[in-house]
Scaffold this motif. Structure first.
Motif: not given
Length: 103
Positions: A65, A88, A90, A93
């Motif tokens: 980030q 974001q 997070s 993946s």
């Protein structure tokens, strides 16, 4: 009607990519040469768009980030190859085949 665009970017980097509406595929081709500047995807939509990466394996990359953006970088040397604006890190993946493909 929503478009379904496919982009291919390779050496050099520093491209601004926007697919508009619809599901888009943003292919980043390293072919052994890491871009000198990251490609910036300005309208990536999680669950709709996909990033294809060829020439480098997922285990040689990281997602971090930086401000409001997710940045995909090489683990060795830390060179950014793509910036996803407003995303974001997070929520991404490399293992998620709906988000990434590797060749």
């Amino acid at each position: 009607f929503p478009s379904h665009d496919t982009f291919f970017v390779s050496s050099g980097g520093n491209n601004l990519l926007s697919g508009g509406a619809g599901s888009d595929i943003f292919n980043i081709i390293t072919a052994g040469t890491i871009p000198s500047a990251p490609n910036t995807i300005i309208d990536f939509q999680i669950g709709t768009d996909k990033i294809g990466i060829s020439g480098i394996a997922a285990n040689a990359l990281s997602i971090s980030q930086v401000g409001a953006n997710a940045v995909i970088s090489t683990l060795v040397g830390g060179q950014a190859i793509a910036t996803l604006t407003g995303i974001q890190a997070s929520s991404l993946s490399f293992a998620n085949t709906a988000q990434f493909t590797f060749a």
